[in-house]
Design an enzyme around this catalytic site. Structure first.
Site, PDB file in Angstrom:
ATOM      1  N   ASP A 182      43.787  -2.269 -27.004  1.00  0.00           N
ATOM      2  CA  ASP A 182      43.352  -3.572 -27.523  1.00  0.00           C
ATOM      3  C   ASP A 182      44.190  -4.734 -27.004  1.00  0.00           C
ATOM      4  O   ASP A 182      44.406  -5.727 -27.701  1.00  0.00           O
ATOM      5  CB  ASP A 182      43.365  -3.580 -29.069  1.00  0.00           C
ATOM      6  CG  ASP A 182      42.489  -2.497 -29.642  1.00  0.00           C
ATOM      7  OD1 ASP A 182      41.451  -2.194 -29.021  1.00  0.00           O
ATOM      8  OD2 ASP A 182      42.835  -1.943 -30.702  1.00  0.00           O
ATOM      9  N   ARG A 229      36.520  24.923 -20.891  1.00  0.00           N
ATOM     10  CA  ARG A 229      35.477  25.261 -19.914  1.00  0.00           C
ATOM     11  C   ARG A 229      34.165  25.710 -20.558  1.00  0.00           C
ATOM     12  O   ARG A 229      33.444  26.546 -20.019  1.00  0.00           O
ATOM     13  CB  ARG A 229      36.008  26.308 -18.905  1.00  0.00           C
ATOM     14  CG  ARG A 229      37.139  25.732 -18.066  1.00  0.00           C
ATOM     15  CD  ARG A 229      38.022  26.772 -17.503  1.00  0.00           C
ATOM     16  NE  ARG A 229      38.735  27.471 -18.562  1.00  0.00           N
ATOM     17  CZ  ARG A 229      39.540  28.486 -18.374  1.00  0.00           C
ATOM     18  NH1 ARG A 229      39.745  28.943 -17.162  1.00  0.00           N
ATOM     19  NH2 ARG A 229      40.147  29.058 -19.385  1.00  0.00           N
ATOM     20  N   ARG A 256      38.898  -1.314 -38.424  1.00  0.00           N
ATOM     21  CA  ARG A 256      40.126  -1.090 -39.190  1.00  0.00           C
ATOM     22  C   ARG A 256      41.158  -2.186 -38.898  1.00  0.00           C
ATOM     23  O   ARG A 256      41.241  -2.662 -37.755  1.00  0.00           O
ATOM     24  CB  ARG A 256      40.762   0.255 -38.793  1.00  0.00           C
ATOM     25  CG  ARG A 256      39.978   1.459 -39.257  1.00  0.00           C
ATOM     26  CD  ARG A 256      40.667   2.747 -38.826  1.00  0.00           C
ATOM     27  NE  ARG A 256      40.617   2.943 -37.374  1.00  0.00           N
ATOM     28  CZ  ARG A 256      41.200   3.930 -36.736  1.00  0.00           C
ATOM     29  NH1 ARG A 256      41.901   4.823 -37.410  1.00  0.00           N
ATOM     30  NH2 ARG A 256      41.099   4.054 -35.431  1.00  0.00           N
ATOM     31  N   LEU A 312      48.590 -15.148 -26.066  1.00  0.00           N
ATOM     32  CA  LEU A 312      49.798 -15.956 -26.224  1.00  0.00           C
ATOM     33  C   LEU A 312      49.571 -17.061 -27.255  1.00  0.00           C
ATOM     34  O   LEU A 312      50.481 -17.423 -28.005  1.00  0.00           O
ATOM     35  CB  LEU A 312      50.180 -16.555 -24.857  1.00  0.00           C
ATOM     36  CG  LEU A 312      51.544 -17.213 -24.768  1.00  0.00           C
ATOM     37  CD1 LEU A 312      52.666 -16.220 -25.059  1.00  0.00           C
ATOM     38  CD2 LEU A 312      51.754 -17.828 -23.380  1.00  0.00           C
ATOM     39  N   VAL A 369      45.110 -17.561 -22.859  1.00  0.00           N
ATOM     40  CA  VAL A 369      45.428 -18.380 -24.035  1.00  0.00           C
ATOM     41  C   VAL A 369      44.219 -18.556 -24.956  1.00  0.00           C
ATOM     42  O   VAL A 369      44.128 -19.511 -25.713  1.00  0.00           O
ATOM     43  CB  VAL A 369      46.005 -19.756 -23.607  1.00  0.00           C
ATOM     44  CG1 VAL A 369      47.382 -19.596 -22.995  1.00  0.00           C
ATOM     45  CG2 VAL A 369      45.063 -20.473 -22.627  1.00  0.00           C
ATOM     46  N   GLN A 401      41.939   2.395 -23.845  1.00  0.00           N
ATOM     47  CA  GLN A 401      43.153   2.670 -24.640  1.00  0.00           C
ATOM     48  C   GLN A 401      44.395   2.059 -23.949  1.00  0.00           C
ATOM     49  O   GLN A 401      44.273   1.055 -23.293  1.00  0.00           O
ATOM     50  CB  GLN A 401      43.330   4.182 -24.867  1.00  0.00           C
ATOM     51  CG  GLN A 401      42.325   4.775 -25.833  1.00  0.00           C
ATOM     52  CD  GLN A 401      40.974   5.084 -25.199  1.00  0.00           C
ATOM     53  OE1 GLN A 401      40.918   5.771 -24.217  1.00  0.00           O
ATOM     54  NE2 GLN A 401      39.886   4.611 -25.782  1.00  0.00           N
ATOM     55  N   GLY A 447      36.832  -0.170 -27.457  1.00  0.00           N
ATOM     56  CA  GLY A 447      36.052  -1.352 -27.834  1.00  0.00           C
ATOM     57  C   GLY A 447      36.583  -2.497 -27.001  1.00  0.00           C
ATOM     58  O   GLY A 447      37.688  -2.980 -27.238  1.00  0.00           O
ATOM     59  N   HIS A 448      35.859  -2.869 -25.956  1.00  0.00           N
ATOM     60  CA  HIS A 448      36.316  -3.905 -25.030  1.00  0.00           C
ATOM     61  C   HIS A 448      35.484  -5.165 -25.246  1.00  0.00           C
ATOM     62  O   HIS A 448      34.271  -5.158 -25.042  1.00  0.00           O
ATOM     63  CB  HIS A 448      36.211  -3.420 -23.582  1.00  0.00           C
ATOM     64  CG  HIS A 448      37.110  -2.252 -23.289  1.00  0.00           C
ATOM     65  ND1 HIS A 448      37.148  -1.607 -22.085  1.00  0.00           N
ATOM     66  CD2 HIS A 448      38.033  -1.629 -24.075  1.00  0.00           C
ATOM     67  CE1 HIS A 448      38.049  -0.635 -22.132  1.00  0.00           C
ATOM     68  NE2 HIS A 448      38.592  -0.628 -23.332  1.00  0.00           N
TER      69      HIS A 448
HETATM   70  P1  GDP Z   1      40.569  -4.281 -25.241  1.00  0.00           P
HETATM   71  O1  GDP Z   1      40.245  -3.047 -25.999  1.00  0.00           O
HETATM   72  O2  GDP Z   1      41.874  -4.180 -24.521  1.00  0.00           O
HETATM   73  O3  GDP Z   1      39.467  -4.750 -24.361  1.00  0.00           O
HETATM   74  O4  GDP Z   1      40.794  -5.435 -26.349  1.00  0.00           O
HETATM   75  P2  GDP Z   1      39.841  -5.711 -27.621  1.00  0.00           P
HETATM   76  O5  GDP Z   1      38.590  -6.325 -27.155  1.00  0.00           O
HETATM   77  O6  GDP Z   1      39.744  -4.509 -28.471  1.00  0.00           O
HETATM   78  O7  GDP Z   1      40.743  -6.728 -28.424  1.00  0.00           O
HETATM   79  C1  GDP Z   1      41.164  -7.944 -27.884  1.00  0.00           C
HETATM   80  C2  GDP Z   1      40.676  -9.084 -28.796  1.00  0.00           C
HETATM   81  O8  GDP Z   1      41.379 -10.268 -28.476  1.00  0.00           O
HETATM   82  C3  GDP Z   1      39.215  -9.421 -28.584  1.00  0.00           C
HETATM   83  O9  GDP Z   1      38.681  -9.872 -29.788  1.00  0.00           O
HETATM   84  C4  GDP Z   1      39.243 -10.551 -27.549  1.00  0.00           C
HETATM   85  O10 GDP Z   1      38.119 -11.413 -27.630  1.00  0.00           O
HETATM   86  C5  GDP Z   1      40.498 -11.277 -27.982  1.00  0.00           C
HETATM   87  N1  GDP Z   1      41.250 -11.935 -26.904  1.00  0.00           N
HETATM   88  C6  GDP Z   1      41.436 -11.548 -25.619  1.00  0.00           C
HETATM   89  N2  GDP Z   1      42.284 -12.390 -25.000  1.00  0.00           N
HETATM   90  C7  GDP Z   1      42.646 -13.321 -25.915  1.00  0.00           C
HETATM   91  C8  GDP Z   1      43.543 -14.436 -25.877  1.00  0.00           C
HETATM   92  O11 GDP Z   1      44.188 -14.740 -24.893  1.00  0.00           O
HETATM   93  N3  GDP Z   1      43.670 -15.157 -27.034  1.00  0.00           N
HETATM   94  C9  GDP Z   1      42.987 -14.842 -28.184  1.00  0.00           C
HETATM   95  N4  GDP Z   1      43.184 -15.602 -29.253  1.00  0.00           N
HETATM   96  N5  GDP Z   1      42.152 -13.796 -28.245  1.00  0.00           N
HETATM   97  C10 GDP Z   1      41.998 -13.040 -27.123  1.00  0.00           C
HETATM   98  P1  IMO Z   2      40.607   0.299 -26.415  1.00  0.00           P
HETATM   99  O1  IMO Z   2      40.044   0.794 -25.106  1.00  0.00           O
HETATM  100  C1  IMO Z   2      43.250   1.075 -29.788  1.00  0.00           C
HETATM  101  C2  IMO Z   2      43.575   5.247 -31.098  1.00  0.00           C
HETATM  102  C3  IMO Z   2      43.014   5.629 -32.468  1.00  0.00           C
HETATM  103  C4  IMO Z   2      43.971   6.747 -32.837  1.00  0.00           C
HETATM  104  C5  IMO Z   2      44.220   7.451 -31.502  1.00  0.00           C
HETATM  105  C6  IMO Z   2      43.340   8.680 -31.276  1.00  0.00           C
HETATM  106  O2  IMO Z   2      39.694  -0.587 -27.171  1.00  0.00           O
HETATM  107  O3  IMO Z   2      41.973  -0.271 -26.202  1.00  0.00           O
HETATM  108  P2  IMO Z   2      40.764   8.969 -30.667  1.00  0.00           P
HETATM  109  O4  IMO Z   2      39.525   8.494 -31.373  1.00  0.00           O
HETATM  110  O5  IMO Z   2      40.908   8.439 -29.281  1.00  0.00           O
HETATM  111  O6  IMO Z   2      40.933  10.451 -30.736  1.00  0.00           O
HETATM  112  O7  IMO Z   2      41.981   8.363 -31.541  1.00  0.00           O
HETATM  113  O8  IMO Z   2      43.940   6.482 -30.503  1.00  0.00           O
HETATM  114  N1  IMO Z   2      42.600   4.576 -30.198  1.00  0.00           N
HETATM  115  C7  IMO Z   2      42.649   3.280 -29.883  1.00  0.00           C
HETATM  116  N2  IMO Z   2      43.456   2.290 -30.332  1.00  0.00           N
HETATM  117  N3  IMO Z   2      42.325   0.817 -28.841  1.00  0.00           N
HETATM  118  C8  IMO Z   2      41.533   1.806 -28.359  1.00  0.00           C
HETATM  119  O9  IMO Z   2      40.707   1.630 -27.305  1.00  0.00           O
HETATM  120  C9  IMO Z   2      41.647   3.096 -28.910  1.00  0.00           C
HETATM  121  N4  IMO Z   2      41.002   4.272 -28.707  1.00  0.00           N
HETATM  122  C10 IMO Z   2      41.611   5.162 -29.484  1.00  0.00           C
HETATM  123  O10 IMO Z   2      43.078   4.540 -33.358  1.00  0.00           O
HETATM  124  O11 IMO Z   2      45.201   6.221 -33.273  1.00  0.00           O
HETATM  125 MG    MG Z   3      39.725  -2.481 -27.930  1.00  0.00          MG
END
Ligand code: GDP
Ligand code: IMO
Ligand code: MG
Length: 423
Positions: A13, A141, A301, A330, A412, A222, A40-41
């Site tokens: 994240d 396997r 969560r 930031l 930012v 991850q 979740g991207h």
């Molecule tokens: P990922 O799993 O690494 O793709 O990240 P996530 O999407 O799960 O979580 C990143 C969250 O931060 C998302 O809601 C983005 O829209 C938000 N985000 C990304 N870059 C920035 C930033 O520079 N500033 C702020 N305030 N939010 C950001």
């Molecule tokens: P992105 O790509 C943050 C965490 C889960 C748990 C551990 C194992 O959005 O950064 P799993 O379901 O993979 O067996 O869970 O890994 N986890 C993540 N935490 N961002 C993720 O993906 C994650 N994918 C799995 O919360 O602690």
């Molecule tokens: Mg994510």
């Protein structure tokens, strides 16, 4: 050598979705190499927000071909629903999505076993998406692969054998009810029609593209500290998000890799269980969560929040071979009077020389902090490094120096334009 690997450098994240979408402008292909719908991207375009779980974050650029590599575990139900949602939002997928014939499938029994195991005392805090059990079957396997969806008889045969075994486990070990073999076979046999057009030998495709000089972004899911080999085992996911996973997860040789970029949040978060030395279980942690909207993009969560951990990042930079970092979120620190960066770990008054990956030690460390003055002004509108407040630049320089990395980009805000390039 045009493969650029993007890795999450912390516990996931970090903002990989935003960064991959942004960098896609200068690429031809974006390829996901591991994980599944546990990811979740988030990508924000204008006033629209999209959350991708399996489809690579380059999909919003019409010129990009998206690849889901052999290292990914695919839940066909989740995949079809994601394709459907994107199409409904007007995103044209036709001819732009390729799925590896070798990728393994996540089946209903994987999700069920994941959820049941999480009820035990040794809970990891998984996303419940069936990731661990699907990788278990792959390495045992007995897994079912994407290519198996194209032969109804083979699929039925493999599903039957798997479900019969899983039913034994479900009933005898966990006291659950049996799964209906025929119903699952009937449901999954139907996927041949919807998925056929996307399936190909993606390793062959990527290697030919590389020979033609195409630019590939390898998108990790991850983060390094959740890596099954290099993370805080057992509180990890079941794949290799670290840069090495890109080659095995896509079937491309390391000799093509040009750069490795780590995505780094300006503070730390973690979802699920496991050690987190700089976690803030107080109002400051709550403030980070509130301002940073730190709630899981997949499960909703609340994310655990804490200060930036330079010890963990130094380790991550080493195992990934990170050459440059992108610092995200930031702006979330705008309202803080003071920030801290963890610059060392101590156990029993003694300084540790390296990042411990055994849970017992990591749980017992005392972080040593350096304090940094806050900038107390909004920075989301800044576009030039030189226009950032002095206190912001001090914080950024410390992040780079303490982790032995070079800053490439600073984010930012969630939108594409809320981005600046370091000098
Ligand atoms: P990922 O799993 O690494 O793709 O990240 P996530 O999407 O799960 O979580 C990143 C969250 O931060 C998302 O809601 C983005 O829209 C938000 N985000 C990304 N870059 C920035 C930033 O520079 N500033 C702020 N305030 N939010 C950001
Ligand atoms: P992105 O790509 C943050 C965490 C889960 C748990 C551990 C194992 O959005 O950064 P799993 O379901 O993979 O067996 O869970 O890994 N986890 C993540 N935490 N961002 C993720 O993906 C994650 N994918 C799995 O919360 O602690
Ligand atoms: Mg994510």
């Amino acid at each position: 050598m045009p493969v650029h690997i993007i890795v999450g450098a912390q516990w996931g994240d970090e903002g990989k979705g935003k960064v991959v979408d942004m960098l896609s402008e200068h690429a031809d292909i974006v390829a996901r190499y591991q994980g599944g719908a546990n990811a979740g991207h988030t990508v924000c375009i204008g006033d629209k927000t999209y959350v991708l779980h399996l489809i690579p974050s380059g999909i919003f650029h019409q010129h990009i071909t998206c690849v889901i590599g052999n290292g990914v575990v695919i839940d066909p139900v989740a995949l079809m629903s994601e394709i459907d949602q994107l199409q409904k939002a007007g995103i044209d997928i036709k001819g732009r999505l390729l799925i590896s014939h070798n990728a393994h499938l996540i089946m209903p029994y994987h999700k069920m076993l994941d959820t049941i195991r999480e009820k035990s005392a040794n809970s990891i805090g998984t996303t419940g998406r069936g990731i661990g059990p699907a990788y278990i079957d792959k390495f045992m396997r007995v897994g079912i692969r994407i290519v198996d969806l194209l032969d109804r008889d083979i699929l039925a045969q493999k599903l039957k054998a798997n479900i019969e075994e899983k039913n034994q486990i479900l009933t005898k070990v966990y006291g659950e009810t049996k799964m209906d073999v025929d119903a699952i076979i009937a449901e999954y046999q139907e996927f041949d029609k919807s998925i056929d057009e996307y399936i190909t030998d993606t390793s062959l495709y990527l290697n030919s593209a590389l020979k033609e000089g195409k630019r590939i972004i390898a998108e990790g899911a991850q983060g390094a500290l959740l890596d099954v080999d290099h993370g805080t085992y057992p509180f990890v996911t079941s794949s290799n998000p670290t840069s090495g996973g890109a080659c095995t997860g896509l079937g491309i040789p390391p000799t093509y890799v040009d750069s490795i970029t780590g995505i780094v949040k300006a503070y730390s978060t973690r979802v699920g269980n496991g050690p987190f030395p700089t976690e803030l279980l107080n109002d400051t942690g709550e403030k980070l969560r509130r301002i940073g909207h730190e709630f899981g993009a997949t499960t909703g969560r609340p994310r655990r929040c804490g200060w930036f951990d330079a010890v963990a990042l130094r380790y991550s930079a080493t195992v990934n071979g990170i050459q440059q970092i992108v610092i995200t979120k930031l702006d979330v620190l705008d309202e803080f009077d003071e920030m801290r960066i963890c610059v060392g770990y101590e156990v029993g008054g003694k300084k540790l020389k390296s990042f411990p990956t055994d849970v017992k030690t990591l749980e017992s460390v005392t972080p040593v902090y350096e304090r940094f003055e806050g900038w107390k002004t909004p920075i989301s509108g800044v576009r030039e490094f030189a226009d950032l407040p002095l206190a912001t630049r001090r914080y950024l320089n410390a992040m780079a120096e303490l982790t032995g990395t070079r800053i490439h980009i600073i984010s930012v805000g969630p939108r594409r334009d809320q981005t600046l390039y370091a000098r």
